[in-house]
Design a protein around this motif. Structure first.
Motif, PDB file in Angstrom:
ATOM      1  N   ASN A 409       0.834  -1.213   0.000  1.00 45.56           N
ATOM      2  CA  ASN A 409       0.000   0.000   0.000  1.00 45.56           C
ATOM      3  C   ASN A 409       0.865   1.259   0.000  1.00 45.56           C
ATOM      4  O   ASN A 409       0.531   2.251  -0.661  1.00 45.56           O
ATOM      5  N   ASP A 410       1.986   1.190   0.749  1.00 47.18           N
ATOM      6  CA  ASP A 410       2.900   2.336   0.763  1.00 47.18           C
ATOM      7  C   ASP A 410       3.458   2.601  -0.630  1.00 47.18           C
ATOM      8  O   ASP A 410       3.570   3.756  -1.074  1.00 47.18           O
ATOM      9  N   LEU A 411       3.815   1.517  -1.344  1.00 45.35           N
ATOM     10  CA  LEU A 411       4.400   1.666  -2.689  1.00 45.35           C
ATOM     11  C   LEU A 411       3.378   2.212  -3.681  1.00 45.35           C
ATOM     12  O   LEU A 411       3.716   3.028  -4.547  1.00 45.35           O
ATOM     13  N   ILE A 412       2.140   1.760  -3.564  1.00 47.08           N
ATOM     14  CA  ILE A 412       1.092   2.243  -4.479  1.00 47.08           C
ATOM     15  C   ILE A 412       0.916   3.756  -4.342  1.00 47.08           C
ATOM     16  O   ILE A 412       0.802   4.492  -5.332  1.00 47.08           O
ATOM     17  N   LYS A 413       0.899   4.226  -3.082  1.00 46.70           N
ATOM     18  CA  LYS A 413       0.765   5.673  -2.849  1.00 46.70           C
ATOM     19  C   LYS A 413       2.023   6.421  -3.281  1.00 46.70           C
ATOM     20  O   LYS A 413       1.945   7.476  -3.916  1.00 46.70           O
ATOM     21  N   LEU A 414       3.190   5.860  -2.942  1.00 46.64           N
ATOM     22  CA  LEU A 414       4.463   6.523  -3.234  1.00 46.64           C
ATOM     23  C   LEU A 414       4.695   6.666  -4.736  1.00 46.64           C
ATOM     24  O   LEU A 414       5.095   7.737  -5.214  1.00 46.64           O
ATOM     25  N   LEU A 415       4.432   5.572  -5.457  1.00 45.76           N
ATOM     26  CA  LEU A 415       4.749   5.542  -6.893  1.00 45.76           C
ATOM     27  C   LEU A 415       3.565   5.954  -7.759  1.00 45.76           C
ATOM     28  O   LEU A 415       3.703   6.067  -8.982  1.00 45.76           O
ATOM     29  N   ASN A 416       2.397   6.103  -7.093  1.00 49.47           N
ATOM     30  CA  ASN A 416       1.190   6.489  -7.823  1.00 49.47           C
ATOM     31  C   ASN A 416       0.889   5.508  -8.961  1.00 49.47           C
ATOM     32  O   ASN A 416       0.686   5.901 -10.116  1.00 49.47           O
ATOM     33  N   VAL A 417       0.892   4.221  -8.628  1.00 47.98           N
ATOM     34  CA  VAL A 417       0.618   3.167  -9.610  1.00 47.98           C
ATOM     35  C   VAL A 417      -0.536   2.304  -9.106  1.00 47.98           C
ATOM     36  O   VAL A 417      -0.903   2.348  -7.937  1.00 47.98           O
ATOM     37  N   LYS A 418      -1.084   1.507 -10.020  1.00 49.03           N
ATOM     38  CA  LYS A 418      -2.142   0.591  -9.641  1.00 49.03           C
ATOM     39  C   LYS A 418      -1.550  -0.715  -9.119  1.00 49.03           C
ATOM     40  O   LYS A 418      -0.427  -1.074  -9.459  1.00 49.03           O
ATOM     41  N   PRO A 419      -2.301  -1.451  -8.301  1.00 47.28           N
ATOM     42  CA  PRO A 419      -1.817  -2.757  -7.833  1.00 47.28           C
ATOM     43  C   PRO A 419      -1.507  -3.664  -9.001  1.00 47.28           C
ATOM     44  O   PRO A 419      -2.219  -3.657 -10.012  1.00 47.28           O
ATOM     45  N   GLY A 420      -0.442  -4.442  -8.884  1.00 45.13           N
ATOM     46  CA  GLY A 420      -0.064  -5.350  -9.956  1.00 45.13           C
ATOM     47  C   GLY A 420       1.220  -6.063  -9.628  1.00 45.13           C
ATOM     48  O   GLY A 420       1.824  -5.851  -8.562  1.00 45.13           O
ATOM     49  N   PRO A 421       1.694  -6.937 -10.551  1.00 42.24           N
ATOM     50  CA  PRO A 421       2.905  -7.724 -10.312  1.00 42.24           C
ATOM     51  C   PRO A 421       4.121  -6.864  -9.992  1.00 42.24           C
ATOM     52  O   PRO A 421       5.001  -7.288  -9.231  1.00 42.24           O
ATOM     53  N   LYS A 422       4.183  -5.677 -10.550  1.00 42.87           N
ATOM     54  CA  LYS A 422       5.377  -4.842 -10.369  1.00 42.87           C
ATOM     55  C   LYS A 422       5.608  -4.506  -8.895  1.00 42.87           C
ATOM     56  O   LYS A 422       6.758  -4.448  -8.439  1.00 42.87           O
ATOM     57  N   ILE A 423       4.519  -4.322  -8.151  1.00 46.38           N
ATOM     58  CA  ILE A 423       4.648  -4.008  -6.716  1.00 46.38           C
ATOM     59  C   ILE A 423       5.329  -5.172  -5.989  1.00 46.38           C
ATOM     60  O   ILE A 423       6.232  -4.981  -5.171  1.00 46.38           O
ATOM     61  N   GLY A 424       4.894  -6.395  -6.310  1.00 48.14           N
ATOM     62  CA  GLY A 424       5.501  -7.571  -5.681  1.00 48.14           C
ATOM     63  C   GLY A 424       6.965  -7.710  -6.044  1.00 48.14           C
ATOM     64  O   GLY A 424       7.798  -8.068  -5.200  1.00 48.14           O
ATOM     65  N   PHE A 425       7.309  -7.444  -7.322  1.00 47.02           N
ATOM     66  CA  PHE A 425       8.706  -7.533  -7.758  1.00 47.02           C
ATOM     67  C   PHE A 425       9.581  -6.534  -6.985  1.00 47.02           C
ATOM     68  O   PHE A 425      10.699  -6.862  -6.564  1.00 47.02           O
ATOM     69  N   GLU A 451      11.729   4.082  -5.503  1.00 47.77           N
ATOM     70  CA  GLU A 451      11.601   5.017  -6.629  1.00 47.77           C
ATOM     71  C   GLU A 451      12.616   4.709  -7.718  1.00 47.77           C
ATOM     72  O   GLU A 451      12.322   4.834  -8.917  1.00 47.77           O
ATOM     73  N   GLU A 452      13.815   4.277  -7.311  1.00 49.46           N
ATOM     74  CA  GLU A 452      14.835   3.864  -8.295  1.00 49.46           C
ATOM     75  C   GLU A 452      14.389   2.604  -9.019  1.00 49.46           C
ATOM     76  O   GLU A 452      14.482   2.493 -10.245  1.00 49.46           O
ATOM     77  N   LEU A 453      13.924   1.623  -8.244  1.00 43.68           N
ATOM     78  CA  LEU A 453      13.532   0.332  -8.819  1.00 43.68           C
ATOM     79  C   LEU A 453      12.341   0.472  -9.766  1.00 43.68           C
ATOM     80  O   LEU A 453      12.189  -0.299 -10.730  1.00 43.68           O
ATOM     81  N   ALA A 454      11.473   1.423  -9.482  1.00 42.24           N
ATOM     82  CA  ALA A 454      10.280   1.603 -10.315  1.00 42.24           C
ATOM     83  C   ALA A 454      10.627   1.965 -11.749  1.00 42.24           C
ATOM     84  O   ALA A 454       9.796   1.783 -12.662  1.00 42.24           O
ATOM     85  N   ASP A 459      10.718  -7.336 -16.266  1.00 38.18           N
ATOM     86  CA  ASP A 459      11.645  -8.466 -16.373  1.00 38.18           C
ATOM     87  C   ASP A 459      12.878  -8.241 -15.493  1.00 38.18           C
ATOM     88  O   ASP A 459      13.374  -9.170 -14.844  1.00 38.18           O
ATOM     89  N   GLU A 460      13.387  -7.006 -15.510  1.00 42.78           N
ATOM     90  CA  GLU A 460      14.559  -6.695 -14.678  1.00 42.78           C
ATOM     91  C   GLU A 460      14.212  -6.818 -13.187  1.00 42.78           C
ATOM     92  O   GLU A 460      14.992  -7.354 -12.399  1.00 42.78           O
ATOM     93  N   LEU A 461      13.024  -6.342 -12.837  1.00 45.42           N
ATOM     94  CA  LEU A 461      12.596  -6.435 -11.433  1.00 45.42           C
ATOM     95  C   LEU A 461      12.359  -7.883 -11.015  1.00 45.42           C
ATOM     96  O   LEU A 461      12.674  -8.294  -9.904  1.00 45.42           O
ATOM     97  N   LYS A 462      11.795  -8.662 -11.957  1.00 48.29           N
ATOM     98  CA  LYS A 462      11.532 -10.066 -11.657  1.00 48.29           C
ATOM     99  C   LYS A 462      12.823 -10.806 -11.357  1.00 48.29           C
ATOM    100  O   LYS A 462      12.892 -11.646 -10.444  1.00 48.29           O
ATOM    101  N   GLU A 463      13.859 -10.488 -12.119  1.00 50.48           N
ATOM    102  CA  GLU A 463      15.160 -11.125 -11.903  1.00 50.48           C
ATOM    103  C   GLU A 463      15.713 -10.770 -10.520  1.00 50.48           C
ATOM    104  O   GLU A 463      16.225 -11.630  -9.806  1.00 50.48           O
ATOM    105  N   LEU A 464      15.586  -9.492 -10.170  1.00 50.93           N
ATOM    106  CA  LEU A 464      16.029  -9.078  -8.833  1.00 50.93           C
ATOM    107  C   LEU A 464      15.190  -9.754  -7.749  1.00 50.93           C
ATOM    108  O   LEU A 464      15.704 -10.166  -6.710  1.00 50.93           O
ATOM    109  N   GLY A 465      13.870  -9.851  -7.993  1.00 54.32           N
ATOM    110  CA  GLY A 465      12.978 -10.472  -7.016  1.00 54.32           C
ATOM    111  C   GLY A 465      13.295 -11.932  -6.791  1.00 54.32           C
ATOM    112  O   GLY A 465      13.246 -12.425  -5.665  1.00 54.32           O
ATOM    113  N   GLU A 466      13.627 -12.650  -7.881  1.00 56.10           N
ATOM    114  CA  GLU A 466      13.987 -14.063  -7.744  1.00 56.10           C
ATOM    115  C   GLU A 466      15.239 -14.216  -6.901  1.00 56.10           C
ATOM    116  O   GLU A 466      15.368 -15.127  -6.080  1.00 56.10           O
TER     117      GLU A 466
END
Length: 490
Positions: A409-425, A451-454, A459-466
């Motif tokens: 929830n913090d990331l959604i507000k901070l980045l002003n994005v909708k919920p989705g896979p990117k938040i989890g990554f 903010e940097e990761l966003a 794909d790049e985030l998924k690799e970092l998440g793994e």
């Protein structure tokens, strides 16, 4: 007899001040007894032929708020709390005790003998004058110390009728000092035990607590049972005497409970553990049933009844609410045991949620007491160690995104994005950083890093998440290995 005692400077200063003004000054009571035994006194009492107003005039700071002549000297500088306030009482005689605690009237005297004859026990009727290094012993208190005997000053029944709390005080001194109660005094206790009903529950509670906190509480409770004291103040516990158990037990409920409590004392565990161990099976007399098929007794639901009776006793004796609730909780949940091959972490977490993260270790102590009370040779067998390991595992900081100081929830507000896979990554990428360096687990840092990761692709985030997930699994395995090694389990 001219012994030489090591008297604290704070006490010597008071007696010398009195003596230098021409008054007599004696240490008296329990402090002299303890000095004779070789124990360090917990309290220091002084008696003198000076009157209250004369005592007050000699010291800078005093407290005088009673009609019995006791003046409290306040020491300004001392390294020991027990020396901060020292009571000085004039020699006095006393009238009857209508309220079973205080004399109706006191008369100040010039004779030490008048003061000593009002004392409770001979071992407490000793006085010591530091000026000439002399002991005054009018009632053979020194002999009783040598014989390890607690005997009343004068007629036992008279001393008890003055203040019935002396019944419990005799028992408490017996277990604290390892002394025997004189036959005449014990008989007087049995005959006058009903007088305890006239004593405030707070005073009774304090003595019961000290008996329970002694090195040998089992002996104290046996004395209370023998003299009728237990039936008077804890009839619910008295009901456990002689109540047999099922084939798993070699002791009756009473003996088992005493042994459980004594184990807590042997381990120097605190009062709440000792009382929980004592009361954990107190509901068994009310729940005992015969199982005709198995040819044995059952006690279904005894932990619920035990908790209810425990709360009744502790509330009646006005134990602090917080202490009472903890003891009741430990008693209510002492039957948490089940098969270690089937118990799950979720079940352990439910136990923790019932008693609280800190109290769960107290619960394990009560369980150890229960085990030893059954006559088992080991306090901590594999089964208990397995539980301890699982509790440690359930209590540890989770190595997951839930440990982060920032959430989805913090990331959604901070980045002003909708919920989705990117938040989890992004969360798993942040976890990778925190697992590598826990000091980075701060909201400010994680927000800037997010903010940097966003700016990266999915794909790049998924690799970092793994990478974060793999590091998490590695850390979890390492932590679990350490926990299980610590408790000696698989």
């Amino acid at each position: 007899m001219n012994p030489k005692f090591d008297i604290p400077t704070e006490i010597t200063t008071i007696t010398k001040t009195l003596e230098n003004k021409g008054y007599l000054a004696y240490l008296v009571g329990g402090c002299v007894r303890d000095l004779m035994i070789g124990r360090e006194p917990k309290d220091w009492d002084i008696t003198t032929n000076a009157k209250p107003e004369e005592i007050i005039s000699l010291f800078d700071k005093t407290i005088y708020e009673n009609r019995f002549g006791t003046v409290t000297i306040v020491n300004k500088e001392t390294n020991k709390e027990s020396l901060g306030q020292v009571e000085v009482t004039p020699f006095r005689t006393e009238a009857t005790y209508s309220d079973k605690r205080h004399p109706d009237e006191v008369t100040f005297s010039d004779k030490l003998e008048d003061d000593l004859k009002r004392r409770d026990f001979t071992i407490n009727a000793l006085s010591y004058r530091e000026k000439d290094n002399s002991i005054v012993d009018l009632y053979d208190g020194i002999k009783d110390i040598k014989d390890k005997t607690i005997r009343a000053v004068g007629q036992p029944a008279e001393r008890i009728s003055e203040d019935p709390l002396r019944i419990l005080r005799a028992i408490r001194l017996s277990v604290e000092l390892g002394f025997m109660i004189n036959r005449d005094l014990k008989q007087a206790i049995k005959e006058n035990v009903h007088l305890l009903k006239d004593i405030s529950v707070e005073r009774i509670r304090n003595e019961v607590s000290r008996i329970t906190e002694s090195a040998q509480p089992k002996d104290g409770y046996l004395l209370m049972a023998e003299t009728g004291v237990l039936k008077q103040i804890m009839p619910e516990l008295s009901a456990a005497i002689g109540v047999g158990q099922n084939k798993n037990h070699i002791y009756d409920v009473w003996e088992h409970s005493l042994r459980a409590m004594q184990h807590a004392a042997n381990r120097n565990w605190p009062l709440v553990i000792r009382l929980a161990a004592l009361f954990h099976d107190i509901g068994k007399p009310k729940t005992k049933r015969r199982d005709n098929e198995k040819g044995d007794y059952t006690f279904y639901g005894h932990e619920v009844v035990s908790a209810r009776l425990t709360e009744k006793i502790l509330t009646r004796l006005k134990f602090p609410t917080k202490e009472t609730m903890l003891i009741v909780k430990l008693v209510r949940n002492h039957m948490f045991f089940s098969d270690i091959e089937q118990i799950t972490l979720s079940a352990v977490r439910r136990i923790i949620s019932k008693v609280g993260p800190e109290a769960v270790w107290d619960l394990m102590k009560v369980r150890a007491c229960d085990r030893i009370g059954m006559g088992r040779p080991k306090e901590n067998p594999y089964r208990l160690r397995k539980y301890e390991s699982m509790i440690d595992e359930a209590l540890r900081d989770p190595t997951s995104v839930g440990m982060l100081k920032i959430d989805g929830n913090d990331l959604i507000k901070l980045l002003n994005v909708k919920p989705g896979p990117k938040i989890g990554f992004i969360l798993h990428a942040l976890l990778d950083e925190v697992l590598t360096d826990p000091t980075k687990n701060k909201a400010e840092y994680l927000q800037a890093k997010a903010e940097e990761l966003a700016k990266l692709t999915n794909d790049e985030l998924k690799e970092l998440g793994e990478s974060g997930k793999q590091e998490k699994n590695k850390k979890e395995a390492e932590e679990l290995a350490k926990i299980r090694k610590k408790h000696g389990v698989r």
